[in-house]
Design an enzyme around this catalytic site. Structure first.
Site, PDB file in Angstrom:
ATOM      1  N   LYS A 175       1.256   4.715  -2.735  1.00 30.32           N
ATOM      2  CA  LYS A 175       1.245   5.713  -2.262  1.00 30.32           C
ATOM      3  C   LYS A 175       2.127   6.632  -2.749  1.00 30.32           C
ATOM      4  CE  LYS A 175      -3.495   5.357  -1.209  1.00 30.32           C
ATOM      5  NZ  LYS A 175      -4.115   6.441  -2.094  1.00 30.32           N
ATOM      6  N   TYR A 201       0.844  -1.294  -0.201  1.00 31.50           N
ATOM      7  CA  TYR A 201       0.314   0.344   0.184  1.00 31.50           C
ATOM      8  C   TYR A 201       1.202   1.419  -0.257  1.00 31.50           C
ATOM      9  CZ  TYR A 201      -2.908   3.397   1.672  1.00 31.50           C
ATOM     10  OH  TYR A 201      -3.775   4.153   1.659  1.00 31.50           O
TER      11      TYR A 201
END
Length: 274
Positions: free
Chosen positions: A171, A167
Site C-alpha cells: 500500500k 501488506y
C-alpha cells in the site's frame, strides 16, 4: 492534497449516468459495495475478480438498476489476463471512464514467519495488479482526455505496522505510485484519487492467518468506504482518508515520526503478544 470529505453533501447530487466503470475485486467487500453504488447512480459496471460465481451473483443483484453489466473473471496479478480483459472491455464499451483498482488482500504474520511467496503474492495483487490495470486503461483515457482512476489503498499506506509489514509495503507502493502519477496527469483531463480507509469489516479478514490478529472495534462497513470510492470518482482531491478524522493521525505521524512511530509500534506489538 486535501484529505477531508463530506460524503453526504458530495454524494447527494452525483450521477454516473452512462459512465463506464470498471471495478477490480468486485466479488465481495468494498468492491461489491462500490459496484452497487455506481449502478444505483446509472453507471454501466464491469465486474472483475477471480471468483466468477460471486461476480454472477452480483450481476443478478444489479439487474434492477437497468444498466449494462459485464462479468469478467480475471486474476489481476497476471498481466496477460489483464491485457485480455482490457481488449474485451474496450471491444464491448469503447472506453473506461472510471477505473477502480480495489483488489487486494493481506496475510497476517511477522516477516520472519511469512514465506517469500506469501510476501510476493501480496505485492503482486495489491501493487502490481494496480499497475497492470492502470497501464492498460490509461492510454485510452489520455487519448480521450477524460477519465478517473480510483486506487483503494489503506491508512496502512502511511503506517508501517507489525504483523502486516508486507501488506503495508504494497500500500505504501500504491500511494507513492499514485502520487507520482497524480503529478504526471496534471492538465491531461485524467485524474487520480486514492481512498485510504482504516480497518474495514469484509471477507478480507477471512484468511486463516487473521485468527491470531488483534480485533478492532472501530472497523468500518464496506458500504461506508464504497461511498467514499464513489465520491472519489467525482473529486479533484489526491487522497481521501476514511473516516476523515484519521487524517490528523496521518499528519502527526509524518510531522512527528519520532513520537508517533514508537507509540504505534509498541501498541501493536503488545497486542500481538497478548
Amino acid at each position: 492534497m486535501e484529505t477531508n470529505l463530506s460524503l453526504g453533501d458530495t454524494l447527494s447530487t452525483v450521477s454516473f449516468q452512462n459512465k463506464i466503470v470498471l471495478v477490480t475485486g468486485a466479488s465481495s467487500g468494498i468492491g461489491k459495495s462500490s459496484c452497487i453504488e455506481f449502478a444505483k447512480r446509472g453507471a454501466n459496471v464491469i465486474l472483475v475478480a477471480r471468483r466468477k460465481e460471486k461476480l454472477e451473483e452480483l450481476a443478478s443483484q444489479l439487474k434492477k438498476y437497468n444498466t449494462k453489466i459485464l462479468v469478467y473473471q480475471c486474476d489481476i496479478s497476471q498481466k496477460e489476463q489483464v491485457e485480455k480483459m482490457r481488449t474485451r472491455t474496450l471491444d464491448e464499451f469503447g472506453r473506461v471512464d472510471i477505473l477502480v483498482n480495489n483488489a487486494g488482500f493481506a496475510i497476517w504474520g511477522s516477516v520472519s514467519k511469512l514465506t517469500i511467496e506469501e510476501i510476493e503474492s501480496q505485492m503482486a495483487t495489491n501493487y502490481l495488479g494496480m499497475v497492470y490495470c492502470t497501464k492498460n486503461f490509461l492510454p485510452k483515457m489520455l487519448e480521450l482526455k477524460s477519465g478517473h482512476i480510483v486506487n483503494v489503498a489503506s491508512v496502512a499506506a502511511s503506517f508501517g505496522l507489525p504483523g502486516i509489514a508486507s501488506y503495508c509495503a504494497s500500500k505504501f507502493a500504491m500511494l507513492g505510485f499514485s502520487e507520482g502519477l497524480w503529478h504526471e496527469l496534471k492538465g491531461t483531463g485524467v485524474r487520480i484519487t486514492v481512498v485510504s480507509p482504516i480497518m474495514v469489516k469484509t471477507e478480507f479478514f477471512d484468511n486463516p492467518s487473521f485468527k491470531s490478529m488483534p480485533k478492532s472495534s472501530t472497523a468500518l462497513s464496506a458500504n461506508t468506504v464504497a461511498k467514499a470510492v464513489v465520491a472519489a470518482a467525482n473529486s479533484s482531491r489526491f487522497e481521501i482518508i476514511v473516516p476523515g478524522i484519521v487524517r490528523g493521525a496521518v499528519w502527526a505521524k509524518h510531522t512527528f515520526p519520532y513520537l508517533i512511530n514508537p507509540l504505534v509500534g509498541s501498541a501493536f506489538k503488545r497486542q500481538m503478544r497478548e
